[in-house]
Enzyme design. Structure first.
Site, PDB file in Angstrom:
ATOM      1  N   SER A   1      39.403   2.628  39.437  1.00 54.61           N
ATOM      2  CA  SER A   1      38.961   1.798  38.322  1.00 54.61           C
ATOM      3  C   SER A   1      37.811   2.511  37.635  1.00 54.61           C
ATOM      4  O   SER A   1      37.171   3.382  38.225  1.00 54.61           O
ATOM      5  CB  SER A   1      38.478   0.439  38.849  1.00 54.61           C
ATOM      6  OG  SER A   1      37.754  -0.276  37.871  1.00 54.61           O
TER       7      SER A   1
ATOM      8  N   TYR B   1      33.592  -4.517  45.514  1.00 57.73           N
ATOM      9  CA  TYR B   1      34.715  -3.978  44.743  1.00 57.73           C
ATOM     10  C   TYR B   1      34.350  -2.636  44.125  1.00 57.73           C
ATOM     11  O   TYR B   1      35.092  -1.661  44.253  1.00 57.73           O
ATOM     12  CB  TYR B   1      35.138  -4.962  43.651  1.00 57.73           C
ATOM     13  CG  TYR B   1      36.226  -4.398  42.764  1.00 57.73           C
ATOM     14  CD1 TYR B   1      37.529  -4.307  43.224  1.00 57.73           C
ATOM     15  CD2 TYR B   1      35.944  -3.915  41.486  1.00 57.73           C
ATOM     16  CE1 TYR B   1      38.536  -3.773  42.435  1.00 57.73           C
ATOM     17  CE2 TYR B   1      36.946  -3.374  40.687  1.00 57.73           C
ATOM     18  CZ  TYR B   1      38.235  -3.303  41.167  1.00 57.73           C
ATOM     19  OH  TYR B   1      39.227  -2.762  40.381  1.00 57.73           O
TER      20      TYR B   1
END
Length: 253
Positions: A138, A151
């Site tokens: 990401s 995360y």
């Protein structure tokens, strides 16, 4: 006959990878927890493209999930030409407020199972010339993320790990690429409680566009789809870390 393994293939980016590769006439091993969705997708892809699509149900949040999945694949002896480690999830909230079990599950899925599956399937991949691994990270991988601390940290691991493998396997016939999408139109935002954040309100890319970019550059070490995402990453590299982490926290507000 060779296969590409796709984890998290029941929806979002994983499903789009399956559709795009099926259109390339690539046989697939589709992996996720939601077996019914996978069966529907597999049937559709077989009918549309005349490929083989094998469905394997697996829970990669389980400590034994990746090992059981890899054993099943290796025991059958399917020849692998690709592995797409797409399974993963996030959650929004302060580290101290989110449940510990959920955050540890995030580490299990996003890091531990990814590493385990990659290690156990690499011997098969190395036997097939031109094989590839795509690990889905990401744009979160490039800075710390207040209110999504675990995360962001897991995706930073995926990026670093994948870059290292890209170099290690350069001469072994296996290319390793890290896909770093930004806000994407998929189930991720809902599951991570992010639909009302500034980041997602500013606009998203389609999962189809993300996958198209990734597959077109599957031999490249890092793939950042979308000009806005690319600019955000590069501007972050030029900014002090204190600025980038505060900006990330603001975007999650």
């Amino acid at each position: 006959m060779s296969y590409v393994v796709i984890t998290g293939a029941s929806a979002g980016i994983g499903e789009r990878f399956a559709r795009a590769l099926a259109a390339e006439k690539q046989n697939l091993i589709l992996v996720a927890r939601r077996e019914e969705r996978l069966n529907t997708l597999a049937t559709e892809l077989k009918q549309q493209h005349g490929i083989e699509a094998i469905v394997l149900k697996a829970d990669l949040a389980n400590e034994a999930g990746a090992e059981a999945l890899a054993r099943q694949i290796n025991d059958v002896g399917w020849v692998l030409s690709g592995l797409i480690n797409n399974a993963g999830f996030g959650d929004r909230g302060a580290f101290a407020d989110l449940g510990l079990e959920r955050q540890l599950s995030m580490i299990q899925v996003n890091i531990t199972s990814l590493v385990s599956l990659t290690w156990q399937l690499l011997p098969s991949l190395r036997k097939q010339p031109g094989s590839f691994v795509i690990n889905v990270a990401s744009t979160a991988a490039f800075q710390a993320g207040p209110n999504m601390a675990i995360y962001y940290a897991t995706k930073a691991f995926v990026l670093s790990f994948s870059e290292a493998l890209h170099e290690e396997l350069r001469g072994a016939g296996v290319s390793v690429s890290t896909l770093c999408p930004g806000a994407t139109d998929s189930e991720f935002a809902t599951e991570a409680h992010m639909t009302n954040t500034k980041l997602f309100k500013a606009g998203t890319m389609t999962a189809e566009a993300v996958v198209k970019k990734s597959l077109a550059q599957r031999r490249k070490a890092i793939v950042i789809p979308g000009l806005r995402n690319l600019l955000m990453v590069w501007s972050g590299k030029l900014s002090p870390r204190a600025v980038t982490r505060r900006l990330a926290g603001w975007l999650q507000a």
